[in-house]
Write a protein that holds these residues in place. Structure first.
Motif, PDB file in Angstrom:
ATOM      1  N   THR A   1       0.814  -1.219   0.000  1.00 26.04           N
ATOM      2  CA  THR A   1       0.000   0.000   0.000  1.00 26.04           C
ATOM      3  C   THR A   1       0.844   1.262   0.000  1.00 26.04           C
ATOM      4  O   THR A   1       0.347   2.341   0.279  1.00 26.04           O
ATOM      5  N   MET A   2       2.120   1.147  -0.308  1.00 18.89           N
ATOM      6  CA  MET A   2       2.956   2.331  -0.434  1.00 18.89           C
ATOM      7  C   MET A   2       3.905   2.161  -1.606  1.00 18.89           C
ATOM      8  O   MET A   2       4.460   1.077  -1.805  1.00 18.89           O
ATOM      9  N   GLU A   3       4.058   3.206  -2.395  1.00 19.19           N
ATOM     10  CA  GLU A   3       5.082   3.265  -3.429  1.00 19.19           C
ATOM     11  C   GLU A   3       5.880   4.533  -3.175  1.00 19.19           C
ATOM     12  O   GLU A   3       5.321   5.633  -3.211  1.00 19.19           O
ATOM     13  N   ALA A   4       7.165   4.379  -2.902  1.00 16.95           N
ATOM     14  CA  ALA A   4       7.952   5.540  -2.502  1.00 16.95           C
ATOM     15  C   ALA A   4       9.419   5.331  -2.810  1.00 16.95           C
ATOM     16  O   ALA A   4       9.873   4.222  -3.077  1.00 16.95           O
ATOM     17  N   ILE A   5      10.166   6.418  -2.765  1.00 13.01           N
ATOM     18  CA  ILE A   5      11.616   6.374  -2.891  1.00 13.01           C
ATOM     19  C   ILE A   5      12.189   6.310  -1.480  1.00 13.01           C
ATOM     20  O   ILE A   5      11.927   7.175  -0.649  1.00 13.01           O
ATOM     21  N   TYR A   6      12.969   5.275  -1.204  1.00 11.53           N
ATOM     22  CA  TYR A   6      13.639   5.152   0.097  1.00 11.53           C
ATOM     23  C   TYR A   6      15.095   5.550  -0.068  1.00 11.53           C
ATOM     24  O   TYR A   6      15.768   5.115  -1.003  1.00 11.53           O
ATOM     25  N   PHE A   7      15.595   6.357   0.868  1.00 13.55           N
ATOM     26  CA  PHE A   7      17.004   6.751   0.833  1.00 13.55           C
ATOM     27  C   PHE A   7      17.628   6.432   2.185  1.00 13.55           C
ATOM     28  O   PHE A   7      17.336   7.065   3.187  1.00 13.55           O
ATOM     29  N   GLY A   8      18.484   5.425   2.219  1.00 11.52           N
ATOM     30  CA  GLY A   8      19.159   5.002   3.434  1.00 11.52           C
ATOM     31  C   GLY A   8      19.914   3.727   3.148  1.00 11.52           C
ATOM     32  O   GLY A   8      20.030   3.291   1.997  1.00 11.52           O
ATOM     33  N   ASN A   9      20.450   3.077   4.191  1.00 11.66           N
ATOM     34  CA  ASN A   9      21.247   1.873   3.940  1.00 11.66           C
ATOM     35  C   ASN A   9      20.716   0.634   4.645  1.00 11.66           C
ATOM     36  O   ASN A   9      21.446  -0.346   4.801  1.00 11.66           O
ATOM     37  N   ILE A  10      19.467   0.625   5.066  1.00 11.33           N
ATOM     38  CA  ILE A  10      18.874  -0.590   5.590  1.00 11.33           C
ATOM     39  C   ILE A  10      18.600  -1.548   4.415  1.00 11.33           C
ATOM     40  O   ILE A  10      18.237  -1.103   3.324  1.00 11.33           O
ATOM     41  N   LYS A  11      18.776  -2.853   4.634  1.00  6.36           N
ATOM     42  CA  LYS A  11      18.655  -3.812   3.535  1.00  6.36           C
ATOM     43  C   LYS A  11      17.609  -4.884   3.823  1.00  6.36           C
ATOM     44  O   LYS A  11      17.613  -5.946   3.202  1.00  6.36           O
ATOM     45  N   VAL A  12      16.712  -4.607   4.748  1.00  5.89           N
ATOM     46  CA  VAL A  12      15.713  -5.588   5.169  1.00  5.89           C
ATOM     47  C   VAL A  12      14.846  -6.049   4.010  1.00  5.89           C
ATOM     48  O   VAL A  12      14.487  -7.219   3.900  1.00  5.89           O
TER      49      VAL A  12
END
Length: 231
Positions: free
Chosen positions: A215-226
Motif C-alpha cells: 500500500t505504499m510506493e515511494a523512494i527510500y534513501f538510506g542503507n537498511i537492507k531488510v
C-alpha cells in the motif's frame, strides 16, 4: 516522515518524507537560477505526457512560470507565519525573506506547497494507527534553517529530516491509487542518511493507518537492507 526515533514505520508516509535525510528538491509525478526559467522539471514531465500531480520543493520553482509560494515558515517568538516564494518566476527560493522573518528567533517549516495546482500540499503528519511511539501524537516539523544549500549561486534551504520529523497529506487530489501507474523523482543530500526505517518520499495510504503490504510506493534513501536492495 514518521515519528518513531531512528525507526519509522514506512506506512506513515503519504506524499511524504521520513527519518534521517534531507530533501533538497522533490516531486511526485503521475504516469536554476534566480532568473526566469524556460523549463522546469514539471514542464519536462508534462511535455512527456506524465504531468506532475504533486510538486514539492523548498529550494526552487519546479515550473518555469511558477511564482507562487514554495513553503511556509512559523517563527517561535510569536507564532506568526510567512510564505516563501521564488526570487523570480521559475527561480530559486527567496531565502532572504526567511532570514529576515526569522531573525532573532527560530522557525519551523509548517507547509510545503504543491506547485502542480492540485493543492496536494504537505503539512505536519498526524498520529499513526499502530502501536509504538508514532501512535502517540503528531510528527515533528523540520527546522527551517537546518539544511542550507546554494542553488545557482543563491542561498536556499532544503528540508532537514531528523528522526521524528514527518509531513503528510491524507486528502490528495489526482494521486495514483491501487495499480494505477505513477513515477516519483526526488533530490536528496547524499551525506545525510541512516539505517533506520524509513526515510521515504512517495505515495502511501489515504489514512494514517497500516493497511497492509503493498500500500505504499515511494523512494527510500538510506542503507537498511531488510527489504532487499539494488546496485
Amino acid at each position: 516522515m514518521s515519528r518513531q526515533p531512528r525507526h519509522v514505520r514506512k506506512h506513515r508516509i503519504a506524499s511524504a518524507l521520513i527519518v534521517a535525510g534531507t530533501l533538497v528538491t522533490g516531486l511526485l509525478v503521475s504516469g536554476g537560477t534566480s532568473q526566469a526559467a524556460t523549463q522546469g522539471p514539471c514542464d519536462i514531465y508534462a511535455a512527456g505526457g506524465t504531468p506532475c500531480v504533486a510538486a514539492h520543493s523548498t529550494t526552487r520553482a519546479l515550473y518555469g512560470a511558477y511564482t507562487g509560494p514554495l513553503y511556509q515558515v512559523r517563527r517561535a517568538s510569536d507564532s506568526a507565519t510567512r510564505d516563501i516564494a521564488p526570487l523570480a518566476a521559475g527561480g530559486v527560493a527567496n531565502a532572504s525573506t526567511q532570514d529576515s522573518f526569522c531573525a532573532g528567533t527560530t522557525c519551523l517549516i509548517t507547509v510545503i506547497y504543491d506547485q502542480s495546482g492540485r493543492n496536494n500540499r504537505l503539512t505536519q503528519a498526524p498520529p499513526g494507527g499502530f502501536q509504538g511511539p508514532a501512535a502517540g501524537g503528531y510528527d515533528n516539523l523540520a527546522n527551517a534553517t537546518a539544511a542550507p544549500i546554494t542553488v545557482g549561486g543563491h542561498k536556499a534551504y532544503g528540508v532537514y529530516v531528523a528522526p521524528g520529523t514527518g509531513y503528510r497529506n491524507n486528502n490528495t487530489n489526482g494521486i495514483a491509487t491501487g495499480d494505477q501507474p505513477e513515477g516519483m523523482y526526488a533530490i536528496f543530500d547524499g551525506t545525510h542518511y541512516n539505517g533506520g526505517c524509513c526515510f521515504d518520499y512517495g505515495n502511501a495510504e489515504r489514512n494514517s493507518r497500516d493497511n497492509g503490504n503493498g500500500t505504499m510506493e515511494a523512494i527510500y534513501f538510506g542503507n537498511i537492507k531488510v527489504w532487499g536492495y539494488g546496485a
